[in-house]
Scaffold this active site. Structure first.
Site, mmCIF file in Angstrom:
data_model
loop_
_atom_site.group_PDB
_atom_site.id
_atom_site.type_symbol
_atom_site.label_atom_id
_atom_site.label_comp_id
_atom_site.label_asym_id
_atom_site.label_seq_id
_atom_site.Cartn_x
_atom_site.Cartn_y
_atom_site.Cartn_z
ATOM 1 C CD GLU A 38 -2.954 -0.832 -0.105
ATOM 2 O OE1 GLU A 38 -3.044 0.288 -0.620
ATOM 3 O OE2 GLU A 38 -3.551 -1.831 -0.562
ATOM 4 C CE1 TYR A 121 -6.725 2.831 -0.383
ATOM 5 C CE2 TYR A 121 -4.390 3.148 0.093
ATOM 6 C CZ TYR A 121 -5.394 2.479 -0.567
ATOM 7 O OH TYR A 121 -5.089 1.434 -1.399
ATOM 8 C CG ASP A 139 -7.612 4.039 -4.332
ATOM 9 O OD1 ASP A 139 -8.822 4.010 -4.666
ATOM 10 O OD2 ASP A 139 -6.773 3.243 -4.785
#
Ligand code: SF4
Length: 353
Positions: A38, A121, A139
């Site tokens: 990520e 996020y 996102d």
């Protein structure tokens, strides 16, 4: 969105189970792997990020090895990806997880968000994918998909729309397989509901899409026009002596923190390149230089501004070199450059020295 949420979730999950790309971080539920992927993918495309993911895990296979590593080694493994704050924050986060959580990632999004560099996020991605928590992610891909599904006419760049989109994403996230669902939303945005020409004919949730029904999907999402990106002219002094160049390490906090560079900086308004080079070397090193030939003019873009780097070969004329800005200074030969971590823009001219 048209029709029920459950049908929507089922259609999307079915598509994801058949069409998901086989990516290395999807073969594992290890929160460290999910976290690393990520962070890499925050500013980097999948194809570009893949080799970095593999390389980083080879260097630091566990959160403990990352925590114990020297910052220089972490930055070296990250070199070329840019946005080095991400790597420094990962290093700090690893230290906290080992010290405060005995090497185990917390599974709650609230606790995850207290770690350096982990926002809403990333916390949602780790909690849902690694720990099966029904929390959403939002996102750029998910924002675009939601804006089209609901035919949202407001700009997705405003904080009020963002709030609304988080609520919408939360309402859609199922309690079963939330991690797969979140990845499916991102995958849909990356491969089908793409920015310019969404491939609606291949979309598994086409019948739910208001944007498609209204034929407005190509005009969505609405964006707030961006301000012009500032541009800076920068001088770089490649000070040369006995086959070596003088390089300095930037302070660890702040922009490009901990990276190595050549002396130099922004040209002031009304200043020419020679004057700027003389001034910067006086300010940063306390020396007077002689400015020689132009090595290269390089353009580079950061997120919030662009630079043109004017690189000149220089020699020391007088003064004793003292680091007034950098934390360390070294004379290094071009063969040794690879041992140091330079900002991405520097890699465009290093081979010319
Ligand atoms: S139908 Fe088209 S616009 Fe709507 S979600 Fe699917 S790809 Fe996106």
């Amino acid at each position: 969105m048209k029709y029920g949420i459950t049908t929507f979730q089922k259609s999307l999950l079915q598509w994801f189970s058949e069409e998901a790309r086989d990516l290395p971080w999807r073969r594992s539920k290890d929160p460290y792997h999910i976290y690393l992927s990520e962070i890499i993918l925050q500013q980097t495309r999948v194809a570009q990020g893949l080799p970095y993911f593999e390389r980083f895990l080879t260097c630091f296979p566990t959160i403990e090895t990352l925590a114990q590593a020297d910052e220089h080694a972490v930055l070296k493994a990250w070199e070329g990806l840019g946005y080095y704050t991400r790597a420094r924050n990962m290093h700090r986060t690893a230290g906290i997880i080992v010290e405060q959580y005995q090497g185990h990632f917390p599974d709650s999004p609230e606790l995850l968000q207290l770690l350096p560099g982990i926002g809403k996020y990333t916390a949602g991605a780790i909690a849902s994918i690694a720990f099966n928590k029904p929390v959403p992610v939002l996102d750029g891909n998910v924002k675009r998909v939601l804006a089209r599904l609901d035919a949202i006419q407001d700009s997705i760049d405003t904080s009020s729309t963002e709030k609304l989109l988080w609520l919408r994403a939360g309402a859609l996230t199922p309690s079963k397989k939330p991690g797969d669902f979140n990845q499916a939303m991102m995958e849909l945005g990356a491969r089908i509901c793409v920015p310019k020409s969404p491939i609606c004919d291949a979309c598994p949730v086409q019948k739910h899409c208001e944007g498609y029904a209204q034929e407005s999907q190509h005009k969505l999402p609405k964006r707030t026009p961006k301000k012009a990106v500032p541009h800076h002219e920068v001088v770089i002094a490649a000070i040369y002596k006995d086959g070596k160049y003088l390089i300095g390490k930037r302070p660890s906090e702040g922009f490009l923190g901990g990276l190595w560079e050549f002396p130099g900086g922004k040209i002031k308004s009304g200043e020419n390149t020679t004057d700027a080079l003389l001034r910067k070397c006086r300010e940063e090193l306390g020396i007077t230089i002689c400015v020689g030939g132009l090595v290269s003019i390089v353009k580079h873009a950061y997120t919030h501004f662009k630079v043109t780097l004017n690189v000149y070969r220089c020699t020391l004329v007088s003064g004793k070199i003292k680091p007034k800005f950098h934390t360390e200074l070294h004379w290094v030969s071009p063969e040794e450059f690879e041992k140091f971590v330079f900002p991405k823009g520097n890699h465009k001219f290093l081979h010319l020295l």
